[in-house]
Write a protein that holds these residues in place. Structure first.
Motif, PDB file in Angstrom:
ATOM      1  N   SER A  23       0.827  -1.196   0.000  1.00 18.27           N
ATOM      2  CA  SER A  23       0.000   0.000   0.000  1.00 18.27           C
ATOM      3  C   SER A  23       0.864   1.249   0.000  1.00 18.27           C
ATOM      4  O   SER A  23       0.388   2.346  -0.228  1.00 18.27           O
ATOM      5  CB  SER A  23      -0.923   0.011   1.220  1.00 18.27           C
ATOM      6  OG  SER A  23      -0.163  -0.038   2.393  1.00 18.27           O
ATOM      7  N   ARG A  26       1.450   3.381  -4.760  1.00 18.91           N
ATOM      8  CA  ARG A  26       0.168   3.676  -5.394  1.00 18.91           C
ATOM      9  C   ARG A  26       0.212   3.165  -6.828  1.00 18.91           C
ATOM     10  O   ARG A  26       1.106   3.511  -7.590  1.00 18.91           O
ATOM     11  CB  ARG A  26      -0.074   5.179  -5.372  1.00 18.91           C
ATOM     12  CG  ARG A  26      -1.285   5.622  -6.140  1.00 18.91           C
ATOM     13  CD  ARG A  26      -2.534   5.416  -5.330  1.00 18.91           C
ATOM     14  NE  ARG A  26      -3.695   5.846  -6.062  1.00 18.91           N
ATOM     15  CZ  ARG A  26      -4.823   6.207  -5.507  1.00 18.91           C
ATOM     16  NH1 ARG A  26      -4.929   6.180  -4.198  1.00 18.91           N
ATOM     17  NH2 ARG A  26      -5.843   6.575  -6.216  1.00 18.91           N
ATOM     18  N   GLU A  28      -2.169   2.526 -10.373  1.00 19.76           N
ATOM     19  CA  GLU A  28      -3.457   2.732 -11.007  1.00 19.76           C
ATOM     20  C   GLU A  28      -4.083   1.386 -11.361  1.00 19.76           C
ATOM     21  O   GLU A  28      -3.391   0.403 -11.613  1.00 19.76           O
ATOM     22  CB  GLU A  28      -3.295   3.582 -12.276  1.00 19.76           C
ATOM     23  CG  GLU A  28      -2.844   4.999 -12.024  1.00 19.76           C
ATOM     24  CD  GLU A  28      -3.829   5.776 -11.173  1.00 19.76           C
ATOM     25  OE1 GLU A  28      -5.034   5.541 -11.315  1.00 19.76           O
ATOM     26  OE2 GLU A  28      -3.384   6.601 -10.359  1.00 19.76           O
ATOM     27  N   LEU A  29      -5.410   1.389 -11.393  1.00 12.89           N
ATOM     28  CA  LEU A  29      -6.128   0.172 -11.784  1.00 12.89           C
ATOM     29  C   LEU A  29      -5.901  -0.111 -13.262  1.00 12.89           C
ATOM     30  O   LEU A  29      -5.871   0.796 -14.092  1.00 12.89           O
ATOM     31  CB  LEU A  29      -7.625   0.346 -11.524  1.00 12.89           C
ATOM     32  CG  LEU A  29      -8.074   0.371 -10.072  1.00 12.89           C
ATOM     33  CD1 LEU A  29      -9.483   0.940  -9.977  1.00 12.89           C
ATOM     34  CD2 LEU A  29      -8.035  -1.020  -9.480  1.00 12.89           C
ATOM     35  N   GLN A  92      -4.153  -8.466 -10.985  1.00 12.50           N
ATOM     36  CA  GLN A  92      -4.495  -7.212 -10.294  1.00 12.50           C
ATOM     37  C   GLN A  92      -4.950  -7.537  -8.878  1.00 12.50           C
ATOM     38  O   GLN A  92      -5.638  -8.531  -8.655  1.00 12.50           O
ATOM     39  CB  GLN A  92      -5.633  -6.500 -11.042  1.00 12.50           C
ATOM     40  CG  GLN A  92      -6.252  -5.318 -10.321  1.00 12.50           C
ATOM     41  CD  GLN A  92      -5.538  -4.004 -10.590  1.00 12.50           C
ATOM     42  OE1 GLN A  92      -5.506  -3.530 -11.722  1.00 12.50           O
ATOM     43  NE2 GLN A  92      -4.968  -3.411  -9.561  1.00 12.50           N
ATOM     44  N   ILE A  94      -6.996  -5.604  -5.672  1.00 12.08           N
ATOM     45  CA  ILE A  94      -7.782  -4.441  -5.282  1.00 12.08           C
ATOM     46  C   ILE A  94      -8.165  -4.603  -3.814  1.00 12.08           C
ATOM     47  O   ILE A  94      -8.640  -5.669  -3.408  1.00 12.08           O
ATOM     48  CB  ILE A  94      -9.051  -4.304  -6.145  1.00 12.08           C
ATOM     49  CG1 ILE A  94      -8.680  -4.236  -7.627  1.00 12.08           C
ATOM     50  CG2 ILE A  94      -9.866  -3.080  -5.738  1.00 12.08           C
ATOM     51  CD1 ILE A  94      -9.881  -4.283  -8.550  1.00 12.08           C
ATOM     52  N   PRO A 111      -0.037  -4.857 -10.004  1.00  8.36           N
ATOM     53  CA  PRO A 111      -0.589  -3.584  -9.509  1.00  8.36           C
ATOM     54  C   PRO A 111      -1.550  -3.805  -8.350  1.00  8.36           C
ATOM     55  O   PRO A 111      -2.392  -4.698  -8.385  1.00  8.36           O
ATOM     56  CB  PRO A 111      -1.298  -2.992 -10.731  1.00  8.36           C
ATOM     57  CG  PRO A 111      -1.465  -4.108 -11.686  1.00  8.36           C
ATOM     58  CD  PRO A 111      -0.418  -5.129 -11.394  1.00  8.36           C
ATOM     59  N   GLU A 113      -4.256  -1.706  -5.921  1.00  8.32           N
ATOM     60  CA  GLU A 113      -5.018  -0.477  -5.731  1.00  8.32           C
ATOM     61  C   GLU A 113      -5.802  -0.556  -4.432  1.00  8.32           C
ATOM     62  O   GLU A 113      -6.593  -1.491  -4.227  1.00  8.32           O
ATOM     63  CB  GLU A 113      -5.976  -0.242  -6.895  1.00  8.32           C
ATOM     64  CG  GLU A 113      -6.808   1.017  -6.777  1.00  8.32           C
ATOM     65  CD  GLU A 113      -6.019   2.310  -6.996  1.00  8.32           C
ATOM     66  OE1 GLU A 113      -6.637   3.380  -7.054  1.00  8.32           O
ATOM     67  OE2 GLU A 113      -4.782   2.238  -7.108  1.00  8.32           O
ATOM     68  N   THR A 114      -5.591   0.391  -3.540  1.00 11.52           N
ATOM     69  CA  THR A 114      -6.312   0.457  -2.276  1.00 11.52           C
ATOM     70  C   THR A 114      -7.361   1.563  -2.360  1.00 11.52           C
ATOM     71  O   THR A 114      -7.033   2.715  -2.645  1.00 11.52           O
ATOM     72  CB  THR A 114      -5.337   0.747  -1.109  1.00 11.52           C
ATOM     73  OG1 THR A 114      -4.328  -0.260  -1.086  1.00 11.52           O
ATOM     74  CG2 THR A 114      -6.080   0.723   0.220  1.00 11.52           C
ATOM     75  N   ILE A 115      -8.624   1.189  -2.106  1.00 13.75           N
ATOM     76  CA  ILE A 115      -9.728   2.150  -2.200  1.00 13.75           C
ATOM     77  C   ILE A 115     -10.400   2.206  -0.828  1.00 13.75           C
ATOM     78  O   ILE A 115     -11.355   1.481  -0.555  1.00 13.75           O
ATOM     79  CB  ILE A 115     -10.739   1.729  -3.289  1.00 13.75           C
ATOM     80  CG1 ILE A 115     -10.020   1.477  -4.617  1.00 13.75           C
ATOM     81  CG2 ILE A 115     -11.812   2.802  -3.463  1.00 13.75           C
ATOM     82  CD1 ILE A 115     -10.918   0.919  -5.705  1.00 13.75           C
ATOM     83  N   THR A 119      -6.509   6.806   4.144  1.00  8.96           N
ATOM     84  CA  THR A 119      -5.410   6.412   3.268  1.00  8.96           C
ATOM     85  C   THR A 119      -4.078   6.738   3.922  1.00  8.96           C
ATOM     86  O   THR A 119      -4.001   7.447   4.929  1.00  8.96           O
ATOM     87  CB  THR A 119      -5.503   7.164   1.927  1.00  8.96           C
ATOM     88  OG1 THR A 119      -5.363   8.573   2.181  1.00  8.96           O
ATOM     89  CG2 THR A 119      -6.835   6.907   1.250  1.00  8.96           C
TER      90      THR A 119
END
Length: 504
Positions: A23, A26, A28-29, A92, A94, A111, A113-115, A119
């Motif tokens: 994490s 960063r 991108e998706l 991927q 997520i 990759p 991605e943390t949503i 943050t």
């Protein structure tokens, strides 16, 4: 600029080599077109099993025969410890959630991605989401958001309230099996919608006849009194068959008796038509009962067939449960040093599985060790709500409010309990307090987007009180921020259908 690029690349390589939390990087998706050949495998938790002491959750990813998009979701932050088999092809990762999450063990070339709302940078992301249960509003939101992000339908979903270990192998948590259960329990009756529609038409027709008779002959006429009794009978039958009652307008009383009753001779044709229509509706209701019974029989048969197919799985699960119970009986008594927080977590896990007996025992044990434990008081209150013991639930929630006067779960619980008891004025007071407090602390938009239960309960209370304008106002305030909320839209439609004479 060059130094920045080198720094990012160094961080990626270092995290891959030392298995540092990715994490920190960063990424991108990937666009949906690059994921179109993948399967989407989703894990969901509310919190790690030992939340606050050891937030690690272990995930083993095995080859599934297809490229994988791995999603690991949770409300409370977890350190996701991922072990990917050499043959597994993960494209991927997520991580959606509310609190901050981290991940260990994912190679730097995958990759991540943390949503999450919270943050690493300290900036809040408003597009966060999470879910640990499939058949919930958040579960539906998770499906929609992941479809939007990846273009994929979910292949497997494994959800636990308190999670610690998962295996992603393409077999556990197959969505096809979840949807098959859905189809059996909810959608196996193709006639239910037709029957419900027929019931609505029947009652509306009968009510229209009633209004005409009252207007022409007055309330005291035998035909009007007879029809009023028939309507009550129909309403009771429809409630017994679990059909939603339609709202039907009632003219003002001064218009009903404005005309003097006509002589009996003038009314004979009207009464004859009324009797014939009533008899016809009685026959249709009887036919509806038959159709409902046949639909119920088909649903039971479908459930039986599904249980037959799952017989070995069910038997194995029961053997495991009985074996564990026997081991627990022969084991030493539970250590007295088990913390109240752990007992409360176990109580919530049982509550989520609708095992209310276990939940009750766990929450009571937790409170025996720590009488003021918030999680246990809240859990015990909601257990009593589901047991329909509303006086007890209110008593537990009030204990919680002594130390936490604005606790949203307790305020909502008291309001929902009062609503269930029919104490509408007090229910309105508590549910409005809970809703306005959340709006004050989180903002109206955020509170609406989360679909908080107290807001829905407040609108239902206004509907029960036939307070048309307040119900409309609060429903529209919510839908302004979350226009795709089907439950709130249904409540708004019901509010708009209330007679104007009932507006308060």
């Amino acid at each position: 600029m060059l130094r920045s690029i080198v720094g990012v690349l160094s961080c990626v390589m270092l995290s891959a080599f030392l298995q540092l939390p990715c994490s920190l990087v960063r990424a991108e998706l990937l666009p949906p077109e690059k994921l179109k050949d993948c399967e989407l495998h989703v894990l969901g938790i509310y919190s790690p099993k030992n939340h606050g002491k050891d937030d690690r959750v272990f995930v083993e990813v095995q080859p599934t025969g297809r490229p994988i998009v791995l999603v690991m979701s949770g409300y409370f932050g977890a350190q996701w410890n991922v072990k990917i088999a050499p043959e597994a092809d993960v494209r991927q990762v997520i991580i959606p959630g509310y609190f901050k999450h981290s991940v260990v063990g994912v190679p730097g070339d995958i990759p991540v991605e943390t949503i999450t709302w919270f943050t690493e940078s300290g900036e809040n992301r408003s597009d966060f989401f999470w879910a640990y249960a499939w058949h919930t509003e958040k579960g539906r939101e998770l499906r929609e958001r992941l479809k939007e992000i990846t273009g994929l339908e979910i292949t497997t979903f494994q959800g636990e309230y308190s999670g610690e270990r998962f295996v992603v192998d393409g077999k556990q948590g197959l969505i096809a099996e979840l949807e098959q259960v859905d189809a059996v329990t909810e959608n196996s009756d193709p006639n239910l919608q037709k029957i419900a529609s027929k019931f609505e038409d029947m009652l509306r027709t009968l009510d229209a006849e009633y209004q005409r008779v009252r207007t022409k002959f007055g309330d005291a006429h035998p035909a009007a009194q007879s029809l009023a009794i028939k309507i009550k009978v129909f309403e009771e039958e429809l409630r017994r068959l679990n059909v939603a009652m339609p709202e039907v307008p009632t003219p003002a009383n001064d218009k009903l008796t404005a005309n003097e009753p006509s002589p009996l001779g003038d009314s004979r044709q009207t009464i004859e038509n009324l009797v014939r229509k009533t008899f016809q509706l009685e026959m249709e209701l009887q036919q509806a009962r038959v159709e409902k019974a046949e639909a119920d029989l088909q649903r039971v048969k479908a459930q039986l067939e599904l249980r037959k197919k799952s017989a070995e799985m069910i038997i194995a699960d029961r053997i495991d449960q009985l074996t564990k119970e026997k081991e627990q009986q022969t084991a030493e008594p539970e250590s007295s040093d088990v913390p109240a927080s752990l007992l409360a977590s176990e109580g919530w896990a049982a509550w989520q599985k609708h095992d209310l007996r276990t939940a009750l025992t766990k929450f009571q044990s937790a409170l025996g060790k720590e009488p003021g434990n918030e999680a246990a008081l809240n859990g015990l209150g909601w257990t009593y709500v589901h047991l329909a013991e509303y006086d007890k639930s209110i008593a537990e929630f009030k204990k919680l409010l002594k130390d936490s006067p604005s606790h949203p779960g307790a305020l909502n619980g008291i309001g929902q309990s009062l609503l269930a008891k029919g104490d509408l004025d007090e229910a309105e007071k508590e549910l409005r307090h809970a809703t306005e407090d959340l709006i004050k602390r989180q903002g109206e938009a955020e509170t609406a987007k989360r679909g908080v239960a107290c807001w829905h309960g407040l609108v239902r209370t206004y509907l029960a009180k036939k307070n048309k304008q307040s119900a409309i106002d609060w429903a529209e305030r919510s839908l302004k921020h979350k226009p795709d909320d089907p439950d709130m839209q249904s409540l708004l439609d019901q509010a708009k259908a209330l007679p104007e004479s009932d507006a308060k």
